[in-house]
Design a protein around this motif. Structure first.
Motif, PDB file in Angstrom:
ATOM      1  N   CYS A  19       0.831  -1.214   0.000  1.00 51.05           N
ATOM      2  CA  CYS A  19       0.000   0.000   0.000  1.00 51.05           C
ATOM      3  C   CYS A  19       0.860   1.256   0.000  1.00 51.05           C
ATOM      4  N   ALA A  20       1.977   1.209   0.731  1.00 49.26           N
ATOM      5  CA  ALA A  20       2.902   2.351   0.732  1.00 49.26           C
ATOM      6  C   ALA A  20       3.476   2.558  -0.667  1.00 49.26           C
ATOM      7  N   GLY A  21       3.852   1.465  -1.338  1.00 53.19           N
ATOM      8  CA  GLY A  21       4.357   1.559  -2.708  1.00 53.19           C
ATOM      9  C   GLY A  21       3.308   2.096  -3.667  1.00 53.19           C
ATOM     10  N   LEU A  22       2.079   1.645  -3.512  1.00 60.27           N
ATOM     11  CA  LEU A  22       0.980   2.128  -4.357  1.00 60.27           C
ATOM     12  C   LEU A  22       0.771   3.630  -4.162  1.00 60.27           C
ATOM     13  N   ALA A  23       0.689   4.061  -2.921  1.00 61.40           N
ATOM     14  CA  ALA A  23       0.460   5.489  -2.636  1.00 61.40           C
ATOM     15  C   ALA A  23       1.615   6.349  -3.145  1.00 61.40           C
ATOM     16  N   ALA A  24       2.854   5.913  -2.898  1.00 58.87           N
ATOM     17  CA  ALA A  24       4.010   6.682  -3.368  1.00 58.87           C
ATOM     18  C   ALA A  24       4.037   6.727  -4.897  1.00 58.87           C
ATOM     19  N   GLY A  25       3.660   5.631  -5.550  1.00 65.28           N
ATOM     20  CA  GLY A  25       3.606   5.595  -7.014  1.00 65.28           C
ATOM     21  C   GLY A  25       2.574   6.562  -7.571  1.00 65.28           C
ATOM     22  N   ILE A  26       1.439   6.661  -6.898  1.00 64.47           N
ATOM     23  CA  ILE A  26       0.404   7.607  -7.321  1.00 64.47           C
ATOM     24  C   ILE A  26       0.916   9.043  -7.158  1.00 64.47           C
ATOM     25  N   VAL A  27       1.572   9.326  -6.032  1.00 65.04           N
ATOM     26  CA  VAL A  27       2.128  10.668  -5.797  1.00 65.04           C
ATOM     27  C   VAL A  27       3.127  11.013  -6.903  1.00 65.04           C
ATOM     28  N   LEU A  28       4.029  10.088  -7.217  1.00 65.87           N
ATOM     29  CA  LEU A  28       5.018  10.342  -8.272  1.00 65.87           C
ATOM     30  C   LEU A  28       4.331  10.587  -9.609  1.00 65.87           C
ATOM     31  N   GLY A  29       3.375   9.747  -9.951  1.00 65.17           N
ATOM     32  CA  GLY A  29       2.675   9.910 -11.225  1.00 65.17           C
ATOM     33  C   GLY A  29       1.963  11.241 -11.333  1.00 65.17           C
ATOM     34  N   LEU A  30       1.252  11.622 -10.285  1.00 61.82           N
ATOM     35  CA  LEU A  30       0.538  12.909 -10.308  1.00 61.82           C
ATOM     36  C   LEU A  30       1.507  14.080 -10.389  1.00 61.82           C
ATOM     37  N   PHE A  31       2.609  13.991  -9.653  1.00 59.61           N
ATOM     38  CA  PHE A  31       3.606  15.059  -9.686  1.00 59.61           C
ATOM     39  C   PHE A  31       4.179  15.219 -11.094  1.00 59.61           C
TER      40      PHE A  31
ATOM     41  N   HIS B 220       3.414   1.019 -14.088  1.00 67.14           N
ATOM     42  CA  HIS B 220       4.221   1.826 -13.161  1.00 67.14           C
ATOM     43  C   HIS B 220       3.823   1.520 -11.722  1.00 67.14           C
ATOM     44  N   LEU B 221       2.518   1.455 -11.443  1.00 64.56           N
ATOM     45  CA  LEU B 221       2.064   1.187 -10.078  1.00 64.56           C
ATOM     46  C   LEU B 221       2.444  -0.218  -9.626  1.00 64.56           C
ATOM     47  N   PHE B 222       2.404  -1.177 -10.532  1.00 66.32           N
ATOM     48  CA  PHE B 222       2.810  -2.539 -10.207  1.00 66.32           C
ATOM     49  C   PHE B 222       4.273  -2.563  -9.752  1.00 66.32           C
ATOM     50  N   ILE B 223       5.131  -1.884 -10.508  1.00 67.79           N
ATOM     51  CA  ILE B 223       6.549  -1.805 -10.142  1.00 67.79           C
ATOM     52  C   ILE B 223       6.708  -1.082  -8.807  1.00 67.79           C
ATOM     53  N   SER B 224       5.943  -0.029  -8.592  1.00 68.16           N
ATOM     54  CA  SER B 224       6.010   0.730  -7.347  1.00 68.16           C
ATOM     55  C   SER B 224       5.575  -0.127  -6.154  1.00 68.16           C
ATOM     56  N   ILE B 225       4.555  -0.939  -6.337  1.00 67.40           N
ATOM     57  CA  ILE B 225       4.106  -1.850  -5.277  1.00 67.40           C
ATOM     58  C   ILE B 225       5.221  -2.848  -4.942  1.00 67.40           C
ATOM     59  N   LEU B 226       5.836  -3.424  -5.978  1.00 70.30           N
ATOM     60  CA  LEU B 226       6.941  -4.363  -5.750  1.00 70.30           C
ATOM     61  C   LEU B 226       8.093  -3.682  -5.013  1.00 70.30           C
TER      62      LEU B 226
END
Length: 145
Positions: free
Chosen positions: A11-23, A62-68
């Motif tokens: 979940c931390a990886g998912l949230a951080a990935g979303i933040v990066l994508g939006l930024f 991208h989110l899949f990689i971020s979750i991993l």
């Protein structure tokens, strides 16, 4: 490591990935620097480059990689005993290292910034600093809870 522990890391990886994508999407919208396109770019992956993927599928990859990455970094931090600000610093350093390794893929696509584009590189690194800090803060809440 139990699945119960890995879920918060994912979940931390998912949230951080979303933040990066939006930024990076916001930066691309404001500056026309194709850093969001770079984040989604799969032109250098043999099977995927032949497919016509839409933005949502590319963002999903991208989110899949971020979750991993969240699971891996969270498990590693747990194993190493990283706590507090040390966890955040190490997560930021890992994120910046990944960003440095991925940036040269700009040479493999016409859709991404040029390799020596300093402005794009700066936004890319800033985005990954933000990603690492976000991931670190979220993992800090979960590594030793």
């Amino acid at each position: 490591m139990s699945r119960k522990i890995q879920i918060p890391f994912a979940c931390a990886g998912l949230a951080a990935g979303i933040v990066l994508g939006l930024f990076l999407k916001a930066i691309e919208g404001l500056t026309s620097q194709r850093v969001y396109m770079l984040l989604l770019n799969v032109d250098y992956i043999p099977i995927l480059k032949e497919m016509k993927l839409n933005e949502w599928v590319e963002f999903g990859l991208h989110l899949f990689i971020s979750i991993l990455l969240g699971i891996f970094v969270g498990a590693y931090a747990h194993w190493k005993g990283w706590k507090g600000s040390a966890l955040i610093v190490m997560t930021v350093l890992i994120s910046l290292a990944v960003a440095l390794l991925l940036y040269p893929t700009t040479m493999l696509s016409e859709r991404t910034p040029k390799l020596l584009d300093g402005e794009a590189f700066s936004y890319w690194m800033l985005g990954h600093l933000l990603y690492g800090a976000t991931l670190g803060v979220l993992l800090r809440k979960n590594v030793f809870s």
